[in-house]
Design an enzyme around this catalytic site. Structure first.
Site, PDB file in Angstrom:
ATOM      1  N   GLU A  88       0.819  -1.210   0.000  1.00  8.38           N
ATOM      2  CA  GLU A  88       0.000   0.000   0.000  1.00  8.38           C
ATOM      3  C   GLU A  88       0.853   1.261   0.000  1.00  8.38           C
ATOM      4  O   GLU A  88       1.765   1.408   0.817  1.00  8.38           O
ATOM      5  CB  GLU A  88      -0.931   0.006   1.214  1.00  8.38           C
ATOM      6  CG  GLU A  88      -1.883   1.192   1.244  1.00  8.38           C
ATOM      7  CD  GLU A  88      -2.883   1.122   2.386  1.00  8.38           C
ATOM      8  OE1 GLU A  88      -3.378   2.178   2.798  1.00  8.38           O
ATOM      9  OE2 GLU A  88      -3.174   0.005   2.866  1.00  8.38           O
ATOM     10  N   LYS A 284      -7.539  -0.243  11.204  1.00 12.25           N
ATOM     11  CA  LYS A 284      -6.898  -0.765   9.987  1.00 12.25           C
ATOM     12  C   LYS A 284      -5.577  -0.057   9.761  1.00 12.25           C
ATOM     13  O   LYS A 284      -4.573  -0.664   9.373  1.00 12.25           O
ATOM     14  CB  LYS A 284      -7.832  -0.586   8.798  1.00 12.25           C
ATOM     15  CG  LYS A 284      -7.313  -1.194   7.488  1.00 12.25           C
ATOM     16  CD  LYS A 284      -6.527  -0.208   6.649  1.00 12.25           C
ATOM     17  CE  LYS A 284      -6.097  -0.834   5.328  1.00 12.25           C
ATOM     18  NZ  LYS A 284      -5.184   0.059   4.560  1.00 12.25           N
ATOM     19  N   ASP A 300       2.752 -14.581  11.593  1.00 11.15           N
ATOM     20  CA  ASP A 300       1.376 -14.748  11.125  1.00 11.15           C
ATOM     21  C   ASP A 300       0.591 -13.469  11.391  1.00 11.15           C
ATOM     22  O   ASP A 300       0.029 -13.283  12.463  1.00 11.15           O
ATOM     23  CB  ASP A 300       0.729 -15.941  11.841  1.00 11.15           C
ATOM     24  CG  ASP A 300      -0.657 -16.275  11.296  1.00 11.15           C
ATOM     25  OD1 ASP A 300      -1.212 -15.475  10.519  1.00 11.15           O
ATOM     26  OD2 ASP A 300      -1.188 -17.350  11.650  1.00 11.15           O
ATOM     27  N   HIS A 397      -1.374  10.969   0.565  1.00 12.58           N
ATOM     28  CA  HIS A 397      -1.542   9.612   0.051  1.00 12.58           C
ATOM     29  C   HIS A 397      -1.463   9.582  -1.462  1.00 12.58           C
ATOM     30  O   HIS A 397      -0.804   8.719  -2.044  1.00 12.58           O
ATOM     31  CB  HIS A 397      -2.875   9.029   0.519  1.00 12.58           C
ATOM     32  CG  HIS A 397      -3.156   7.665  -0.021  1.00 12.58           C
ATOM     33  ND1 HIS A 397      -2.530   6.537   0.466  1.00 12.58           N
ATOM     34  CD2 HIS A 397      -3.971   7.231  -1.018  1.00 12.58           C
ATOM     35  CE1 HIS A 397      -2.958   5.476  -0.192  1.00 12.58           C
ATOM     36  NE2 HIS A 397      -3.828   5.881  -1.106  1.00 12.58           N
TER      37      HIS A 397
END
Length: 442
Positions: A88, A284, A300, A397
């Protein structure tokens, strides 16, 4: 006529890798090109490729994700270069910017609250609960004795079984009980160790009950439903924070002084504590940072994130994992999050880049890696909330996303250089970049 995609394939797992690849390629209009493309991502070293193939099943190629570095990460007075594996745009840049900002204000502070992990044996038993609880001291001793061959090495490293509890769940499901066991697994995440112990517990429980001659025939039997670790680890928690005086937040926004910024930032975090829509996106962003470190070190990330989301809802409402405290002119931003992470075993020892990541970090213990990963979580969270409460998220962004858009239009190096210069003071959007590239090509 049935489509090729509708046909059930038998024996796919038994095919050689080349044959799997050819079979999959037949689902495309240009199978030869697809085979060449997928093969182009194979490692040039056959031994390395064989290692990657054996990480999972039915492997036909590798899927690349960028491996980036966040420098200047100061944690408890020690400086790190932190590896981050993520696709991302802006995540590594955001973490790096936050790390640089806080390196000049005392750095990140972090401490381990606890490191215990949890596993359960779920079973059915039809007797009276009081009878089972009376047997628990004997049962505990028997269970611990039965797994000594499994726990011996872990105990040498300072880990092992911490406690075994009997949980009566018959008020929710008929005849349902749990053996809830807590573990210390030191530097390993411990999944295989915990599951091996729990499965042996299940068998030992059945034998133990069968030997209790004071019980009826029916009550000398139980049914083991399942024995498995839990990825929810509310007693394996790390706390990380940053803090500074209001004046050290001056100039973060041209319209707000440090104190005003601190209170606006605080309100933004409080919104994530009361609104589930905002909380989901807020958290998130935290896991953008945590997951990228977990992947880079062969851990993991799915288990880590599942625990965090459950922890965020532990009080009955899903809410922010981070919080702000303001007192006596001091701004303090805090993240408290569960994290079962390891530095030995699994992919941490097998994947060559995971091993390099741990070496880059100074070969940390699991406790240290918990702190490092949580720091990258709060770093990304700080940068995101700072942007949201000042200039907005899209400005930064989309600047980071510019190269992805340029690659979509197959821009040349010259066109990319021109676009970077052009969009220094222009808003970036897919449409605006497309129009600019088209103007260059006229």
């Amino acid at each position: 006529m049935r489509r090729k995609r509708d046909i059930i394939i038998s024996g796919f797992s038994k095919l050689l890798k080349e044959d799997k690849l050819k079979l999959v390629a037949e689902y495309f209009e240009n199978p030869g090109e697809v085979v060449n493309l997928l093969k182009s991502f194979w490692h040039s070293d056959e031994d390395q490729q064989k290692l990657f193939d054996e990480f999972s099943e039915n492997t036909i190629t590798n899927f690349y994700i960028p491996y980036g570095i966040a420098p200047n990460v100061v944690i408890n007075g020690r400086t790190y270069l932190v590896p981050m594996v993520i696709e991302e745009s802006s995540v590594v840049a955001a973490a790096s910017a936050a790390a640089k900002f806080w390196s000049e204000r005392g750095g990140f502070h972090s401490e381990i609250i606890d490191t215990k992990k949890v596993g359960q044996v779920h079973f059915s038993w039809s007797g009276q609960a009081v009878v089972l609880f009376d047997l628990l001291p004997l049962l505990k001793n028997r269970l611990i004795e039965s797994v000594k061959p499994i726990t011996a090495n872990m105990e040498k490293r300072g880990g092992g079984i911490v406690d075994i509890q009997l949980i009566n769940m018959t008020d929710q499901i008929d005849d349902y009980y749990q053996l809830l066991t807590t573990f210390e697994t030191v530097d390993s995440m411990g999944a295989n160790f915990i599951n091996s112990v729990l499965e042996e517990f299940g068998q030992t429980l059945k034998v133990f009950l069968s030997e209790q001659i004071q019980l009826s025939d029916e009550h000398r039997q139980c049914e083991i439903i399942m024995a498995i670790l839990s990825n929810y680890t509310p007693e394996c928690v790390v706390k990380t924070w940053v803090e500074c005086s209001f004046d050290q937040l001056d100039n973060l926004d041209e319209k707000l002084g440090g104190e005003a910024f601190a209170h606006k930032f605080e309100k933004a975090v409080k919104i994530a504590q009361v609104d589930v829509y905002r909380a989901t996106t807020h958290n998130k962003g935290i896991y953008n940072g945590i997951d990228s470190v977990a992947i880079a070190t062969g851990n993991d990330f799915r288990a880590i994130e599942a625990a965090g989301h459950a922890y965020a809802a532990r009080n009955g409402n899903y809410q922010s994992l981070s919080r702000v405290e303001i007192e006596n002119g001091i701004f303090r931003f805090i993240l408290e999050v569960p994290m079962a992470i390891g530095t030995v075993g699994g992919l941490t020892s097998l994947h060559p880049l995971a091993k390099q990541s741990l070496e880059l970090l100074g070969n940390p213990t699991a406790r240290e890696l918990m702190m490092i990963a949580s720091v990258m979580g709060i770093a990304n969270n700080f940068s995101a909330v700072k942007s949201l409460t000042t200039k907005g998220i899209q400005a930064g962004h989309m600047k980071m996303h510019l190269f992805n858009i340029l690659n979509h239009f197959k821009a040349t190096d010259g066109e990319k250089n021109a676009a970077v210069e052009h969009f220094k003071d222009q808003k970036v959007s897919f449409a605006s970049v497309g129009q600019y590239i088209a103007s260059l090509r006229k």
